[in-house]
Design an enzyme around this catalytic site. Sequence first.
Site, mmCIF file in Angstrom:
data_model
loop_
_atom_site.group_PDB
_atom_site.id
_atom_site.type_symbol
_atom_site.label_atom_id
_atom_site.label_comp_id
_atom_site.label_asym_id
_atom_site.label_seq_id
_atom_site.Cartn_x
_atom_site.Cartn_y
_atom_site.Cartn_z
ATOM 1 N N HIS A 87 -24.408 -46.455 -47.325
ATOM 2 C CA HIS A 87 -25.024 -45.143 -47.084
ATOM 3 C C HIS A 87 -26.202 -45.267 -46.119
ATOM 4 C CE1 HIS A 87 -22.740 -42.674 -49.790
ATOM 5 N NE2 HIS A 87 -23.075 -43.360 -50.874
ATOM 6 N N PRO A 89 -36.245 -17.779 -54.410
ATOM 7 C CA PRO A 89 -35.650 -18.806 -55.274
ATOM 8 C C PRO A 89 -36.488 -19.016 -56.531
ATOM 9 C CG PRO A 89 -35.873 -19.573 -52.997
ATOM 10 C CD PRO A 89 -36.645 -18.304 -53.104
ATOM 11 N N GLY A 98 -43.115 -18.527 -57.423
ATOM 12 C CA GLY A 98 -44.352 -17.835 -57.773
ATOM 13 C C GLY A 98 -44.252 -16.325 -57.806
ATOM 14 N N LYS A 99 -43.076 -15.779 -58.085
ATOM 15 C CA LYS A 99 -42.938 -14.321 -58.115
ATOM 16 C C LYS A 99 -43.731 -13.719 -59.277
ATOM 17 C CE LYS A 99 -38.447 -14.739 -58.301
ATOM 18 N NZ LYS A 99 -38.319 -16.193 -58.073
ATOM 19 N N GLY A 122 -39.010 -20.550 -59.123
ATOM 20 C CA GLY A 122 -40.182 -21.417 -59.028
ATOM 21 C C GLY A 122 -41.082 -21.172 -57.847
ATOM 22 N N ASP A 128 -19.396 -38.106 -53.612
ATOM 23 C CA ASP A 128 -19.462 -38.104 -52.146
ATOM 24 C C ASP A 128 -18.284 -37.337 -51.556
ATOM 25 O OD1 ASP A 128 -21.682 -39.737 -52.281
ATOM 26 O OD2 ASP A 128 -20.515 -41.576 -52.172
ATOM 27 N N GLU A 139 -24.853 -48.727 -51.683
ATOM 28 C CA GLU A 139 -26.041 -48.039 -51.173
ATOM 29 C C GLU A 139 -26.394 -48.517 -49.771
ATOM 30 O OE1 GLU A 139 -26.930 -45.534 -52.764
ATOM 31 O OE2 GLU A 139 -25.835 -45.993 -54.595
#
Length: 696
Positions: free
Chosen positions: A445, A220, A224-225, A222, A519, A442
């Site tokens: 949820h 993915p 560190g490749k 970020g 949602d 909220e």
Amino acid sequence: MWLQVTNCSTLHSSLSYCGANTLSDMAKNLILWLVIAVVLMSVFQSFGPSDSAGRQVDYTTFVREIGQDQIREARFNEREITVFKRDNTRYVTYLPVFNDQKLLDDLINANVKVLGTPPEEPSLLASIFISWFPMLLLIGVWVFFMRQMQGGGGGKGAMSFGKSKARMMSEDQIKTTFADVAGCDEAKEDVKELVDYLRDPSRFQKLGGKIPTGILLVGPPGTGKTLLAKAIAGEAKVPFFTISGSDFVEMFVGVGASRVRDMFEQAKKAAPCIIFIDEIDAVGRQRGAGVGGGHDEREQTLNQMLVEMDGFEGNEGVIVIAATNRPDVLDPALLRPGRFDRQVVVGLPDVRGREQILKVHMRKVPLEGDVEPSLIARGTPGFSGADLANLVNEAALFAARGNKRVVSMQEFELAKDKIMMGAERKSMVMSEDQKESTAYHEAGHAIIGRLVPDHDPVYKVSIIPRGRALGVTMYLPEKDRISHSREFLESMLSSLYGGRLAEELIYGVDKVSTGASNDIERATDIARKMVTQWGFSEKMGPVLYADDEGEVFLGRSVTQTKHMSDDTARAIDMEIRALIDRNYERAREILAQNMDIMHAMKDALMKYETIDAAQIDDLMARKSEIRAPKGWGDTDDVMKSSPTTSESAPEAKTESAPEAKAEANVETEEKPVAADSEELKPKAEQAPKEDDKPQA
């Protein structure tokens, strides 16, 4: 300190060397242009009229002065006459006609000394120069400009588009080592033998072994490749060529293939060396079916790369390392053994890897004694190496903003909240009705998230506007999730509808806002995948019903085929609806049985604006006293919760703009927090944060 001084002096000498080269090139160009200007001026002056000595007088005055006996000497040069008078003055006049015999007779009769100047014959060298100079000048100017356009002397000219743009970095310029790479121990082990080969090739060759000619770093964004590739070059101490996949193809036909050839020619001269191609999917994408006609320049570039990596001629000592986060679109011919022999997966770090990465980035940050990298690592599941570097940097910025000398755990918590939930918009003013509606949303949820089984714990609930969100419910997994169970996914469906149901129970069906649009979108996506991809429907069975989403330009097919009949599609839609309805009703029952908790949580959010897990525990336990959040207030440390009932629920009338909400809800999916594996499902089925905004 000695190392810093050495580095600074090295940098200074490098800058001085670059500056000297620049000044030298400028001086050469300036001298060349001055020489050209002087030569041109000389030529134009030689062809132009020459300046004569003395003033110029008309011919009539000259004839009259002969009769007045004022002329002492006359010098003839073709039609020009230089006249010397008896008073030692002189002037110039011109004959109106050639061979004026009467003028000569008058001069002789007046005792004037008459002199004639022989015509000037140019020398042989001057004749040759005058004849050939214009042609030589044109040739010289053409050569000069062609050298400039082609980037003569290593420059980047306008005609150098066929040359490789790969930048060569010597072993002295690369300071990155494996000590700077953390969180991907397995990937480092895979590439360490490559370093051993570059250091001592004979150890492998005497056993008949060959080092992989190509390594593909997959993972993915970020993770560190690129950093891992730099560490390989830094450890191996060999020349390192770096280029992006998008640097090959430009506007001219054949440029990409030419640059590939030039890059490998340079690499062969510097062997043993490493070529690093970042984002290789830009040029290595699978060849298509030729739809649309024309000439695909990218395919020719890919063909040339295939030949260079493993064609008729070998590339002994040239190792190609490439990085991509889209291995699924690469051409199979590029991935076969002999080209990219090995694929190294650089995935998201686990808890131990995140702790190691944090320690690497914390080296340069002065820390308070209470900072524990292990605690931060446990609270940041799903973070990549780049995310963790950003976390440390944001914490340092928070400390600098507060004029602190060290970074404490408080700054790291603030930085984590900012990254995971968005930056606070303290300047935004919300009405009491809007805040109350957001608080109920909220709270719905959070309550569902706490009461359904196998759900990630609620980390924090806030009604402070963050980013483009007006409210946030954040779930934080207790551990890294590699896969998801059916129970977990159904619990997510229930919690996603908790906000909408809370509004419906408090304000009625007619007053439900559009804040739950995101949602609904996410819940529908999860339910569809449960039925069509993951086999969680008894009626449809463990069968893949997903449509072919591959485009023709990704290869494999020219037309998309339909995988199901209309009756099957209708049955799938009915199963999706049944799955959503079942979890929707479950969430409704849970909220209806816990209305007192929802009212209490609304009151806490209205007072504190943000509550954490400890306060949520008090609310769920129906305690009469609720702890204040950390760092809260000057007056009360506790809040007396007044029992409220559904009858006392306010009749808040709030209208909202659907466009604003739809835009805001896009932000809710930016940070999935429960993913550490390549086999993980997409963002919607990970344990995401719930920053869904009921009001805009």
